[in-house]
Design a protein around this motif. Structure first.
Motif, PDB file in Angstrom:
ATOM      1  N   THR A 154       0.849  -1.143  -0.176  1.00 59.38           N
ATOM      2  CA  THR A 154      -0.002   0.036  -0.003  1.00 59.38           C
ATOM      3  C   THR A 154       0.801   1.213   0.068  1.00 59.38           C
ATOM      4  O   THR A 154       0.507   2.297  -0.578  1.00 59.38           O
ATOM      5  N   ALA A 155       1.937   1.153   0.707  1.00 58.46           N
ATOM      6  CA  ALA A 155       3.008   2.291   0.873  1.00 58.46           C
ATOM      7  C   ALA A 155       3.461   2.632  -0.505  1.00 58.46           C
ATOM      8  O   ALA A 155       3.462   3.930  -0.914  1.00 58.46           O
ATOM      9  N   ALA A 156       3.823   1.799  -1.186  1.00 58.89           N
ATOM     10  CA  ALA A 156       4.510   1.863  -2.512  1.00 58.89           C
ATOM     11  C   ALA A 156       3.311   2.376  -3.497  1.00 58.89           C
ATOM     12  O   ALA A 156       3.647   3.239  -4.416  1.00 58.89           O
ATOM     13  N   VAL A 157       2.223   1.747  -3.508  1.00 56.83           N
ATOM     14  CA  VAL A 157       1.118   2.292  -4.383  1.00 56.83           C
ATOM     15  C   VAL A 157       0.765   3.454  -4.349  1.00 56.83           C
ATOM     16  O   VAL A 157       0.551   4.527  -5.111  1.00 56.83           O
ATOM     17  N   HIS A 158       0.530   4.061  -2.958  1.00 58.84           N
ATOM     18  CA  HIS A 158       0.197   5.239  -2.534  1.00 58.84           C
ATOM     19  C   HIS A 158       1.463   6.510  -3.039  1.00 58.84           C
ATOM     20  O   HIS A 158       1.047   7.429  -3.578  1.00 58.84           O
ATOM     21  N   SER A 159       2.493   6.053  -3.015  1.00 56.21           N
ATOM     22  CA  SER A 159       3.614   6.822  -3.575  1.00 56.21           C
ATOM     23  C   SER A 159       3.359   7.323  -5.109  1.00 56.21           C
ATOM     24  O   SER A 159       3.728   8.459  -5.393  1.00 56.21           O
ATOM     25  N   GLY A 170      16.252   1.668  -4.202  1.00 59.25           N
ATOM     26  CA  GLY A 170      14.677   1.960  -4.588  1.00 59.25           C
ATOM     27  C   GLY A 170      14.761   2.875  -5.683  1.00 59.25           C
ATOM     28  O   GLY A 170      13.734   3.384  -6.190  1.00 59.25           O
ATOM     29  N   GLN A 171      15.944   3.081  -6.177  1.00 61.63           N
ATOM     30  CA  GLN A 171      16.170   3.851  -7.597  1.00 61.63           C
ATOM     31  C   GLN A 171      15.674   2.965  -8.855  1.00 61.63           C
ATOM     32  O   GLN A 171      15.874   1.895  -8.757  1.00 61.63           O
ATOM     33  N   ILE A 172      15.018   3.517  -9.621  1.00 59.41           N
ATOM     34  CA  ILE A 172      14.885   2.730 -10.946  1.00 59.41           C
ATOM     35  C   ILE A 172      16.040   2.432 -11.739  1.00 59.41           C
ATOM     36  O   ILE A 172      16.985   3.472 -11.845  1.00 59.41           O
ATOM     37  N   VAL A 173      16.199   1.427 -12.310  1.00 64.14           N
ATOM     38  CA  VAL A 173      17.523   0.922 -13.085  1.00 64.14           C
ATOM     39  C   VAL A 173      16.994   0.946 -14.572  1.00 64.14           C
ATOM     40  O   VAL A 173      15.963   0.296 -14.772  1.00 64.14           O
ATOM     41  N   GLY A 174      17.632   1.533 -15.308  1.00 65.57           N
ATOM     42  CA  GLY A 174      17.493   1.603 -16.794  1.00 65.57           C
ATOM     43  C   GLY A 174      16.112   2.356 -17.187  1.00 65.57           C
ATOM     44  O   GLY A 174      15.837   3.182 -16.302  1.00 65.57           O
ATOM     45  N   ASN A 175      15.732   2.026 -18.017  1.00 66.04           N
ATOM     46  CA  ASN A 175      14.392   2.527 -18.713  1.00 66.04           C
ATOM     47  C   ASN A 175      13.156   1.734 -18.398  1.00 66.04           C
ATOM     48  O   ASN A 175      13.388   0.512 -18.747  1.00 66.04           O
ATOM     49  N   PRO A 176      12.125   2.043 -17.810  1.00 67.12           N
ATOM     50  CA  PRO A 176      11.011   1.191 -17.720  1.00 67.12           C
ATOM     51  C   PRO A 176      10.494   0.913 -19.206  1.00 67.12           C
ATOM     52  O   PRO A 176      10.539   1.349 -20.128  1.00 67.12           O
ATOM     53  N   ASP A 177       9.647  -0.260 -18.987  1.00 64.96           N
ATOM     54  CA  ASP A 177       9.218  -0.886 -20.235  1.00 64.96           C
ATOM     55  C   ASP A 177       7.867  -0.577 -20.107  1.00 64.96           C
ATOM     56  O   ASP A 177       7.009  -0.948 -19.241  1.00 64.96           O
ATOM     57  N   VAL A 178       7.285   0.156 -21.175  1.00 67.74           N
ATOM     58  CA  VAL A 178       6.007   0.422 -21.050  1.00 67.74           C
ATOM     59  C   VAL A 178       5.098  -0.275 -22.213  1.00 67.74           C
ATOM     60  O   VAL A 178       5.615  -0.230 -23.540  1.00 67.74           O
ATOM     61  N   GLN A 179       3.872  -0.920 -21.926  1.00 59.84           N
ATOM     62  CA  GLN A 179       3.040  -1.283 -22.964  1.00 59.84           C
ATOM     63  C   GLN A 179       1.663  -0.837 -22.789  1.00 59.84           C
ATOM     64  O   GLN A 179       1.242  -0.847 -21.685  1.00 59.84           O
ATOM     65  N   VAL A 180       1.140  -0.293 -23.906  1.00 58.36           N
ATOM     66  CA  VAL A 180      -0.125   0.272 -23.932  1.00 58.36           C
ATOM     67  C   VAL A 180      -0.994  -0.390 -24.959  1.00 58.36           C
ATOM     68  O   VAL A 180      -0.716  -0.369 -26.226  1.00 58.36           O
ATOM     69  N   THR A 181      -2.260  -0.608 -24.476  1.00 57.82           N
ATOM     70  CA  THR A 181      -3.223  -1.042 -25.506  1.00 57.82           C
ATOM     71  C   THR A 181      -4.446  -0.060 -25.434  1.00 57.82           C
ATOM     72  O   THR A 181      -4.845   0.092 -24.400  1.00 57.82           O
ATOM     73  N   SER A 224      -0.871  10.004 -23.761  1.00 59.79           N
ATOM     74  CA  SER A 224      -1.209  10.690 -22.575  1.00 59.79           C
ATOM     75  C   SER A 224      -0.912   9.819 -21.486  1.00 59.79           C
ATOM     76  O   SER A 224      -0.287  10.322 -20.518  1.00 59.79           O
ATOM     77  N   LEU A 225      -1.521   8.563 -21.341  1.00 55.19           N
ATOM     78  CA  LEU A 225      -1.383   7.829 -20.322  1.00 55.19           C
ATOM     79  C   LEU A 225      -0.172   7.296 -20.134  1.00 55.19           C
ATOM     80  O   LEU A 225       0.523   6.988 -18.904  1.00 55.19           O
ATOM     81  N   SER A 226       0.728   6.875 -21.253  1.00 53.99           N
ATOM     82  CA  SER A 226       2.072   6.385 -21.168  1.00 53.99           C
ATOM     83  C   SER A 226       2.889   7.301 -20.485  1.00 53.99           C
ATOM     84  O   SER A 226       3.641   7.161 -19.423  1.00 53.99           O
ATOM     85  N   ASP A 227       2.589   8.700 -21.029  1.00 52.46           N
ATOM     86  CA  ASP A 227       3.562   9.356 -20.317  1.00 52.46           C
ATOM     87  C   ASP A 227       3.279   9.876 -18.987  1.00 52.46           C
ATOM     88  O   ASP A 227       4.093  10.103 -17.995  1.00 52.46           O
ATOM     89  N   ALA A 228       2.139  10.092 -18.520  1.00 49.93           N
ATOM     90  CA  ALA A 228       1.503  10.131 -16.970  1.00 49.93           C
ATOM     91  C   ALA A 228       2.006   8.991 -16.297  1.00 49.93           C
ATOM     92  O   ALA A 228       2.552   9.219 -15.119  1.00 49.93           O
ATOM     93  N   GLY A 229       1.804   7.892 -16.603  1.00 45.97           N
ATOM     94  CA  GLY A 229       2.520   6.527 -15.904  1.00 45.97           C
ATOM     95  C   GLY A 229       3.903   6.649 -15.692  1.00 45.97           C
ATOM     96  O   GLY A 229       4.114   6.512 -14.744  1.00 45.97           O
ATOM     97  N   LEU A 230       4.659   6.965 -16.668  1.00 45.17           N
ATOM     98  CA  LEU A 230       6.166   7.164 -16.506  1.00 45.17           C
ATOM     99  C   LEU A 230       6.421   8.119 -15.708  1.00 45.17           C
ATOM    100  O   LEU A 230       7.419   7.969 -14.889  1.00 45.17           O
ATOM    101  N   ARG A 231       5.848   9.271 -15.743  1.00 47.86           N
ATOM    102  CA  ARG A 231       6.016  10.414 -14.749  1.00 47.86           C
ATOM    103  C   ARG A 231       5.734  10.151 -13.334  1.00 47.86           C
ATOM    104  O   ARG A 231       6.604  10.538 -12.521  1.00 47.86           O
ATOM    105  N   ALA A 232       4.747   9.308 -13.141  1.00 46.83           N
ATOM    106  CA  ALA A 232       4.294   9.041 -11.774  1.00 46.83           C
ATOM    107  C   ALA A 232       5.165   8.180 -11.200  1.00 46.83           C
ATOM    108  O   ALA A 232       5.752   8.363 -10.041  1.00 46.83           O
ATOM    109  N   VAL A 233       5.782   7.179 -11.903  1.00 44.10           N
ATOM    110  CA  VAL A 233       6.656   6.258 -11.358  1.00 44.10           C
ATOM    111  C   VAL A 233       7.981   6.682 -11.173  1.00 44.10           C
ATOM    112  O   VAL A 233       8.631   6.616 -10.156  1.00 44.10           O
TER     113      VAL A 233
END
Length: 147
Positions: free
Chosen positions: A53-58, A87-98, A107-116
């Motif tokens: 829950t703590a990770a999700v809320h962040s 806890g730092q992100i290593v490399g580039n996150p892999d994003v899949q959108v359908t 828009s959602l891909s960008d918003a999700g990446l920014r949030a993470v």
């Protein structure tokens, strides 16, 4: 905060908790190599509900969605991240959108990446359970945005 964003946050939280539980239970198992030590440490290989829950809320606090897009509720977003012990992100996150239009997907891909990225480092995750959370997959369900 708009009502749609609240529904999205709740929906995202439920899916993230389920994914966290699945990841927490997915550890190598070899019945022939079972030892008393491993049985005793099995609970250490699962994240608690509070830790998930703590990770999700962040991430939820950082997730900002343009709810004016008409087909945003039909977009499904999956972000796979790898994390270092700090806890730092290593490399580039892999994003899949359908689903949805190209504009809604972008828009959602960008918003999700920014949030993470804004939520990192994920210091709320316990260092002694690093093997459980070194790779995380977040599934974003946007259907609640259109309700």
């Amino acid at each position: 905060m708009p009502r749609n964003s609240i529904h999205f946050a709740k929906s995202f939280g439920i899916y993230a908790v389920l994914i966290g539980l699945i990841l927490g239970l997915a550890f190598p198992f070899d019945a022939n190599a079972e030892t008393a030590d491993r049985r005793n440490s099995a609970n250490a290989l699962i994240l608690s509900k509070a830790e998930i829950t703590a990770a999700v809320h962040s991430i939820e606090r950082q997730f900002i969605v343009d709810s004016r897009l008409k087909d945003i509720g039909s977009v499904r977003l999956t972000i796979h991240i790898k994390l270092a012990r700090d806890g730092q992100i290593v490399g580039n996150p892999d994003v899949q959108v359908t689903g949805g239009s190209e504009r809604a997907q972008k828009s959602l891909s960008d918003a999700g990446l920014r949030a993470v990225r804004r939520a990192a480092p994920f210091t709320v995750l316990p260092k002694d359970k690093y093997d459980v959370w070194k790779e995380i997959v977040f599934n974003f369900d946007t259907s609640a945005l259109t309700q």
